[in-house]
Design a protein around this motif. Structure first.
Motif, PDB file in Angstrom:
ATOM      1  N   ALA A  58       2.767  -0.010   0.291  1.00  0.00           N
ATOM      2  CA  ALA A  58       3.781  -0.836   0.691  1.00  0.00           C
ATOM      3  C   ALA A  58       3.367  -2.330   0.928  1.00  0.00           C
ATOM      4  O   ALA A  58       2.098  -2.063   1.267  1.00  0.00           O
ATOM      5  CB  ALA A  58       4.419  -0.171   1.833  1.00  0.00           C
ATOM      6  N   GLU A  59       4.516  -3.112   0.761  1.00  0.00           N
ATOM      7  CA  GLU A  59       3.803  -4.633   0.794  1.00  0.00           C
ATOM      8  C   GLU A  59       3.371  -4.812   2.457  1.00  0.00           C
ATOM      9  O   GLU A  59       4.146  -4.267   3.202  1.00  0.00           O
ATOM     10  CB  GLU A  59       4.886  -5.771   0.633  1.00  0.00           C
ATOM     11  CG  GLU A  59       4.488  -6.915   0.848  1.00  0.00           C
ATOM     12  CD  GLU A  59       5.640  -7.882   0.536  1.00  0.00           C
ATOM     13  OE1 GLU A  59       5.741  -9.053   0.706  1.00  0.00           O
ATOM     14  OE2 GLU A  59       6.565  -7.338  -0.143  1.00  0.00           O
ATOM     15  N   GLY A  60       2.358  -5.534   2.802  1.00  0.00           N
ATOM     16  CA  GLY A  60       1.738  -5.464   4.090  1.00  0.00           C
ATOM     17  C   GLY A  60       1.305  -4.427   4.604  1.00  0.00           C
ATOM     18  O   GLY A  60       0.664  -4.571   5.815  1.00  0.00           O
ATOM     19  N   ALA A  61       1.015  -3.312   4.029  1.00  0.00           N
ATOM     20  CA  ALA A  61       0.200  -1.975   4.657  1.00  0.00           C
ATOM     21  C   ALA A  61      -1.080  -2.183   5.051  1.00  0.00           C
ATOM     22  O   ALA A  61      -1.458  -1.528   6.129  1.00  0.00           O
ATOM     23  CB  ALA A  61       0.678  -0.849   3.779  1.00  0.00           C
ATOM     24  N   LEU A  62      -1.958  -2.994   4.297  1.00  0.00           N
ATOM     25  CA  LEU A  62      -3.332  -2.992   4.742  1.00  0.00           C
ATOM     26  C   LEU A  62      -3.386  -3.891   5.915  1.00  0.00           C
ATOM     27  O   LEU A  62      -4.067  -3.178   6.927  1.00  0.00           O
ATOM     28  CB  LEU A  62      -4.051  -3.656   3.400  1.00  0.00           C
ATOM     29  CG  LEU A  62      -4.446  -2.818   2.161  1.00  0.00           C
ATOM     30  CD1 LEU A  62      -4.870  -3.681   1.009  1.00  0.00           C
ATOM     31  CD2 LEU A  62      -5.285  -1.826   2.768  1.00  0.00           C
ATOM     32  N   GLU A 120      -2.419  -4.173  -2.948  1.00  0.00           N
ATOM     33  CA  GLU A 120      -1.285  -3.145  -2.502  1.00  0.00           C
ATOM     34  C   GLU A 120      -0.480  -2.767  -3.699  1.00  0.00           C
ATOM     35  O   GLU A 120      -0.275  -1.576  -3.881  1.00  0.00           O
ATOM     36  CB  GLU A 120      -0.519  -3.777  -1.527  1.00  0.00           C
ATOM     37  CG  GLU A 120      -1.267  -3.915  -0.190  1.00  0.00           C
ATOM     38  CD  GLU A 120      -0.487  -4.708   0.879  1.00  0.00           C
ATOM     39  OE1 GLU A 120      -0.929  -4.707   2.161  1.00  0.00           O
ATOM     40  OE2 GLU A 120       0.305  -5.491   0.617  1.00  0.00           O
ATOM     41  N   ARG A 121      -0.098  -3.792  -4.522  1.00  0.00           N
ATOM     42  CA  ARG A 121       0.494  -3.392  -5.688  1.00  0.00           C
ATOM     43  C   ARG A 121      -0.164  -2.347  -6.761  1.00  0.00           C
ATOM     44  O   ARG A 121       0.374  -1.425  -7.098  1.00  0.00           O
ATOM     45  CB  ARG A 121       0.948  -4.573  -6.527  1.00  0.00           C
ATOM     46  CG  ARG A 121       1.978  -5.427  -6.085  1.00  0.00           C
ATOM     47  CD  ARG A 121       2.707  -6.492  -6.928  1.00  0.00           C
ATOM     48  NE  ARG A 121       1.494  -7.365  -7.132  1.00  0.00           N
ATOM     49  CZ  ARG A 121       1.380  -8.607  -6.670  1.00  0.00           C
ATOM     50  NH1 ARG A 121       2.156  -8.952  -5.694  1.00  0.00           N
ATOM     51  NH2 ARG A 121       0.406  -9.463  -6.971  1.00  0.00           N
ATOM     52  N   ARG A 122      -1.592  -2.704  -6.987  1.00  0.00           N
ATOM     53  CA  ARG A 122      -2.362  -1.707  -7.805  1.00  0.00           C
ATOM     54  C   ARG A 122      -2.492  -0.544  -7.325  1.00  0.00           C
ATOM     55  O   ARG A 122      -2.721   0.429  -8.092  1.00  0.00           O
ATOM     56  CB  ARG A 122      -3.523  -2.493  -7.932  1.00  0.00           C
ATOM     57  CG  ARG A 122      -3.750  -3.770  -9.011  1.00  0.00           C
ATOM     58  CD  ARG A 122      -4.943  -3.966  -9.289  1.00  0.00           C
ATOM     59  NE  ARG A 122      -5.886  -4.481  -8.097  1.00  0.00           N
ATOM     60  CZ  ARG A 122      -5.580  -5.988  -7.842  1.00  0.00           C
ATOM     61  NH1 ARG A 122      -4.595  -6.812  -8.363  1.00  0.00           N
ATOM     62  NH2 ARG A 122      -6.304  -6.505  -6.831  1.00  0.00           N
ATOM     63  N   TYR A 123      -2.426  -0.002  -6.061  1.00  0.00           N
ATOM     64  CA  TYR A 123      -2.528   1.113  -5.363  1.00  0.00           C
ATOM     65  C   TYR A 123      -1.322   1.688  -4.767  1.00  0.00           C
ATOM     66  O   TYR A 123      -1.428   2.858  -4.266  1.00  0.00           O
ATOM     67  CB  TYR A 123      -3.741   0.907  -4.554  1.00  0.00           C
ATOM     68  CG  TYR A 123      -5.131   0.813  -5.065  1.00  0.00           C
ATOM     69  CD1 TYR A 123      -5.802   1.891  -5.220  1.00  0.00           C
ATOM     70  CD2 TYR A 123      -5.534  -0.632  -5.044  1.00  0.00           C
ATOM     71  CE1 TYR A 123      -7.078   1.684  -5.868  1.00  0.00           C
ATOM     72  CE2 TYR A 123      -6.939  -0.555  -5.774  1.00  0.00           C
ATOM     73  CZ  TYR A 123      -7.771   0.349  -6.097  1.00  0.00           C
ATOM     74  OH  TYR A 123      -8.713   0.175  -6.699  1.00  0.00           O
ATOM     75  N   ASP A 133      -6.352 -15.912   0.924  1.00  0.00           N
ATOM     76  CA  ASP A 133      -5.249 -16.003   0.182  1.00  0.00           C
ATOM     77  C   ASP A 133      -4.372 -14.790   0.118  1.00  0.00           C
ATOM     78  O   ASP A 133      -4.738 -13.525  -0.166  1.00  0.00           O
ATOM     79  CB  ASP A 133      -5.889 -16.135  -1.320  1.00  0.00           C
ATOM     80  CG  ASP A 133      -4.589 -16.442  -2.362  1.00  0.00           C
ATOM     81  OD1 ASP A 133      -3.572 -16.087  -2.157  1.00  0.00           O
ATOM     82  OD2 ASP A 133      -5.147 -16.556  -3.420  1.00  0.00           O
ATOM     83  N   PRO A 134      -2.956 -14.656   0.628  1.00  0.00           N
ATOM     84  CA  PRO A 134      -2.536 -13.492   0.813  1.00  0.00           C
ATOM     85  C   PRO A 134      -2.025 -13.063  -0.493  1.00  0.00           C
ATOM     86  O   PRO A 134      -1.722 -11.672  -0.365  1.00  0.00           O
ATOM     87  CB  PRO A 134      -1.146 -14.134   1.420  1.00  0.00           C
ATOM     88  CG  PRO A 134      -0.830 -15.573   1.108  1.00  0.00           C
ATOM     89  CD  PRO A 134      -2.226 -15.958   1.196  1.00  0.00           C
ATOM     90  N   GLU A 135      -2.132 -13.481  -1.629  1.00  0.00           N
ATOM     91  CA  GLU A 135      -1.756 -12.901  -3.018  1.00  0.00           C
ATOM     92  C   GLU A 135      -3.075 -11.962  -3.149  1.00  0.00           C
ATOM     93  O   GLU A 135      -2.688 -10.814  -3.945  1.00  0.00           O
ATOM     94  CB  GLU A 135      -1.803 -14.093  -3.911  1.00  0.00           C
ATOM     95  CG  GLU A 135      -1.427 -13.233  -5.385  1.00  0.00           C
ATOM     96  CD  GLU A 135       0.030 -12.409  -5.279  1.00  0.00           C
ATOM     97  OE1 GLU A 135      -0.126 -11.724  -6.112  1.00  0.00           O
ATOM     98  OE2 GLU A 135       0.752 -12.714  -4.473  1.00  0.00           O
ATOM     99  N   VAL A 136      -3.983 -11.909  -2.742  1.00  0.00           N
ATOM    100  CA  VAL A 136      -5.307 -11.050  -3.068  1.00  0.00           C
ATOM    101  C   VAL A 136      -4.858  -9.756  -2.479  1.00  0.00           C
ATOM    102  O   VAL A 136      -4.880  -8.588  -3.169  1.00  0.00           O
ATOM    103  CB  VAL A 136      -6.341 -11.658  -2.491  1.00  0.00           C
ATOM    104  CG1 VAL A 136      -7.745 -10.596  -2.556  1.00  0.00           C
ATOM    105  CG2 VAL A 136      -7.143 -12.979  -3.016  1.00  0.00           C
TER     106      VAL A 136
END
Length: 206
Positions: free
Chosen positions: A35-39, A29-32, A21-24
Protein backbone atom coordinates in the motif's frame (compact mmCIF):
# COMPACT_ATOMS: atom_id res chain seq x y z
CA UNK A 1 16.91 41.57 26.96
CA UNK A 2 18.22 40.39 23.61
CA UNK A 3 20.22 37.19 23.30
CA UNK A 4 23.90 37.18 22.48
CA UNK A 5 24.73 36.16 18.94
CA UNK A 6 25.20 32.42 18.44
CA UNK A 7 28.75 31.17 18.07
CA UNK A 8 27.86 27.53 17.37
CA UNK A 9 25.44 25.83 15.00
CA UNK A 10 23.67 22.48 15.33
CA UNK A 11 22.17 21.11 12.12
CA UNK A 12 19.77 18.19 11.75
CA UNK A 13 20.60 15.50 9.19
CA UNK A 14 17.39 14.04 7.73
CA UNK A 15 15.16 16.71 6.26
CA UNK A 16 17.84 19.41 6.39
CA UNK A 17 21.24 18.20 5.19
CA UNK A 18 19.96 14.95 3.71
CA UNK A 19 16.95 14.91 1.41
CA UNK A 20 14.86 11.93 0.39
CA UNK A 21 13.09 11.50 -2.95
CA UNK A 22 9.58 10.20 -2.12
CA UNK A 23 9.31 8.62 -5.57
CA UNK A 24 11.97 6.07 -4.64
CA UNK A 25 10.00 4.56 -1.79
CA UNK A 26 6.77 4.84 -3.79
CA UNK A 27 8.37 2.86 -6.61
CA UNK A 28 9.43 0.10 -4.24
CA UNK A 29 5.93 -0.11 -2.81
CA UNK A 30 4.42 -0.40 -6.28
CA UNK A 31 6.85 -3.11 -7.35
CA UNK A 32 6.16 -5.23 -4.28
CA UNK A 33 2.43 -4.68 -4.07
CA UNK A 34 2.53 -2.67 -0.88
CA UNK A 35 0.00 0.00 0.00
CA UNK A 36 1.14 3.54 -0.66
CA UNK A 37 3.04 4.81 2.37
CA UNK A 38 3.30 1.38 4.00
CA UNK A 39 7.10 1.32 4.33
CA UNK A 40 7.48 4.67 6.08
CA UNK A 41 4.32 4.26 8.14
CA UNK A 42 5.53 0.89 9.43
CA UNK A 43 9.12 1.97 10.01
CA UNK A 44 8.22 5.21 11.77
CA UNK A 45 5.83 3.73 14.33
CA UNK A 46 7.39 5.12 17.49
CA UNK A 47 7.45 1.88 19.41
CA UNK A 48 9.45 0.33 16.58
CA UNK A 49 11.61 3.37 15.72
CA UNK A 50 12.58 4.73 19.12
CA UNK A 51 14.61 1.68 20.24
CA UNK A 52 16.70 2.00 17.05
CA UNK A 53 17.33 5.68 17.77
CA UNK A 54 18.49 5.12 21.34
CA UNK A 55 20.86 2.18 21.01
CA UNK A 56 18.48 -0.54 22.14
CA UNK A 57 18.44 -2.31 18.76
CA UNK A 58 20.54 -2.04 15.61
CA UNK A 59 19.42 -0.56 12.30
CA UNK A 60 19.39 -4.10 10.89
CA UNK A 61 17.12 -5.30 13.71
CA UNK A 62 14.81 -2.33 13.16
CA UNK A 63 14.48 -3.17 9.48
CA UNK A 64 13.94 -6.84 10.26
CA UNK A 65 11.02 -5.77 12.43
CA UNK A 66 9.63 -3.66 9.58
CA UNK A 67 9.85 -6.62 7.20
CA UNK A 68 8.12 -8.86 9.72
CA UNK A 69 5.30 -6.36 10.15
CA UNK A 70 4.87 -6.18 6.37
CA UNK A 71 4.91 -9.93 5.76
CA UNK A 72 1.16 -10.40 5.45
CA UNK A 73 0.32 -7.51 3.06
CA UNK A 74 3.48 -8.14 1.05
CA UNK A 75 2.48 -11.73 0.37
CA UNK A 76 5.20 -13.54 2.33
CA UNK A 77 8.30 -13.06 4.43
CA UNK A 78 10.78 -13.30 1.56
CA UNK A 79 8.93 -10.71 -0.49
CA UNK A 80 8.68 -8.33 2.46
CA UNK A 81 12.41 -8.66 3.19
CA UNK A 82 13.21 -7.98 -0.47
CA UNK A 83 11.06 -4.84 -0.46
CA UNK A 84 12.74 -3.50 2.69
CA UNK A 85 16.21 -4.36 1.38
CA UNK A 86 15.60 -2.53 -1.91
CA UNK A 87 14.20 0.49 -0.08
CA UNK A 88 17.18 0.63 2.26
CA UNK A 89 19.73 0.61 -0.54
CA UNK A 90 18.60 4.17 -1.27
CA UNK A 91 20.35 6.42 1.24
CA UNK A 92 19.06 9.82 0.10
CA UNK A 93 21.01 12.80 -1.23
CA UNK A 94 23.02 15.59 0.36
CA UNK A 95 21.63 19.10 -0.07
CA UNK A 96 24.55 20.98 -1.63
CA UNK A 97 23.24 24.36 -0.46
CA UNK A 98 23.12 23.25 3.18
CA UNK A 99 26.55 21.64 2.96
CA UNK A 100 27.90 24.88 1.52
CA UNK A 101 26.37 26.78 4.44
CA UNK A 102 28.00 24.39 6.93
CA UNK A 103 31.37 24.91 5.29
CA UNK A 104 30.95 28.70 5.22
CA UNK A 105 29.99 28.80 8.87
CA UNK A 106 32.99 26.72 9.94
CA UNK A 107 35.32 28.83 7.80
CA UNK A 108 33.87 31.88 9.56
CA UNK A 109 34.76 30.54 13.00
CA UNK A 110 31.41 28.98 13.92
CA UNK A 111 31.56 25.57 15.56
CA UNK A 112 29.17 23.24 13.70
CA UNK A 113 27.70 20.01 14.98
CA UNK A 114 25.46 17.49 13.27
CA UNK A 115 22.61 16.89 15.72
CA UNK A 116 20.44 13.98 14.68
CA UNK A 117 18.18 11.19 15.81
CA UNK A 118 19.83 8.32 13.98
CA UNK A 119 20.81 4.66 14.18
CA UNK A 120 24.11 2.82 14.18
CA UNK A 121 24.18 3.30 10.39
CA UNK A 122 24.94 7.02 10.67
CA UNK A 123 28.73 6.73 10.54
CA UNK A 124 28.52 4.58 7.41
CA UNK A 125 26.14 7.04 5.76
CA UNK A 126 28.38 10.00 6.56
CA UNK A 127 31.41 8.16 5.16
CA UNK A 128 29.52 7.18 2.00
CA UNK A 129 28.54 10.82 1.42
CA UNK A 130 32.06 12.06 2.18
CA UNK A 131 30.76 14.01 5.18
CA UNK A 132 32.83 12.48 7.96
CA UNK A 133 35.14 15.49 8.29
CA UNK A 134 32.57 18.22 7.74
CA UNK A 135 31.60 18.80 11.40
CA UNK A 136 33.24 19.73 14.66
CA UNK A 137 31.03 17.16 16.37
CA UNK A 138 28.46 14.50 15.46
CA UNK A 139 25.73 14.02 18.06
CA UNK A 140 23.87 10.78 17.36
CA UNK A 141 20.95 9.77 19.59
CA UNK A 142 21.95 6.12 19.12
CA UNK A 143 25.27 6.75 20.88
CA UNK A 144 23.73 8.97 23.58
CA UNK A 145 20.86 6.65 24.43
CA UNK A 146 18.47 9.62 24.37
CA UNK A 147 16.76 11.30 21.43
CA UNK A 148 15.55 14.77 20.49
CA UNK A 149 13.56 16.59 21.82
CA UNK A 150 14.79 15.60 25.30
CA UNK A 151 16.68 18.29 27.22
CA UNK A 152 19.40 15.74 27.93
CA UNK A 153 20.01 15.40 24.21
CA UNK A 154 20.45 19.14 23.71
CA UNK A 155 22.61 19.43 26.80
CA UNK A 156 24.96 16.80 25.35
CA UNK A 157 24.90 18.47 21.93
CA UNK A 158 25.94 21.82 23.39
CA UNK A 159 28.72 20.13 25.32
CA UNK A 160 29.88 18.46 22.10
CA UNK A 161 30.38 21.85 20.43
CA UNK A 162 31.80 23.30 23.67
CA UNK A 163 29.27 26.15 23.69
CA UNK A 164 26.63 27.18 26.25
CA UNK A 165 23.02 26.71 25.08
CA UNK A 166 22.29 30.44 24.84
CA UNK A 167 25.04 30.78 22.22
CA UNK A 168 23.88 27.85 20.06
CA UNK A 169 21.58 28.03 17.03
CA UNK A 170 19.78 24.79 16.20
CA UNK A 171 18.18 24.05 12.80
CA UNK A 172 15.65 21.24 12.30
CA UNK A 173 12.67 20.55 10.06
CA UNK A 174 10.46 19.17 12.86
CA UNK A 175 8.39 21.49 15.07
CA UNK A 176 8.64 19.21 18.10
CA UNK A 177 12.43 19.18 17.87
CA UNK A 178 12.62 22.96 17.54
CA UNK A 179 10.36 23.35 20.58
CA UNK A 180 12.57 20.96 22.54
CA UNK A 181 15.68 22.94 21.68
CA UNK A 182 14.08 26.20 22.78
CA UNK A 183 12.95 24.61 26.04
CA UNK A 184 16.58 23.59 26.61
CA UNK A 185 17.71 27.21 26.17
CA UNK A 186 18.96 27.17 22.58
CA UNK A 187 17.93 29.45 19.75
CA UNK A 188 16.14 27.31 17.18
CA UNK A 189 14.89 27.70 13.62
CA UNK A 190 12.46 25.42 11.82
CA UNK A 191 13.90 24.57 8.42
CA UNK A 192 11.59 25.02 5.43
CA UNK A 193 14.10 25.08 2.59
CA UNK A 194 17.03 26.87 1.00
CA UNK A 195 15.31 30.26 1.33
CA UNK A 196 16.04 30.01 5.08
CA UNK A 197 19.79 30.23 4.50
CA UNK A 198 19.71 34.02 4.15
CA UNK A 199 18.20 34.35 7.61
CA UNK A 200 20.59 31.81 9.14
CA UNK A 201 23.65 33.55 7.68
CA UNK A 202 22.44 36.84 9.09
CA UNK A 203 21.72 35.26 12.48
CA UNK A 204 25.25 33.92 12.73
CA UNK A 205 26.97 36.85 11.01
CA UNK A 206 30.16 34.88 10.41
Amino acid sequence: MSRERATALLVDFDGVLRRWDPEVVAGVERRYGLAEGALLETAMQWGRLQPALTGQVSHADWMAGVAEALTEPAGGAERARAAVDEWQRYRGEVDADVLGFVREARAGGIRVGLATNATDLLDDDLAAFGLAGEFDAVVNSYRLGVNKPAKEYFRAACQAVATPPDRVLFVDDEDWSVRGARAAGLSAHRWTGAADLRYLRAALAY
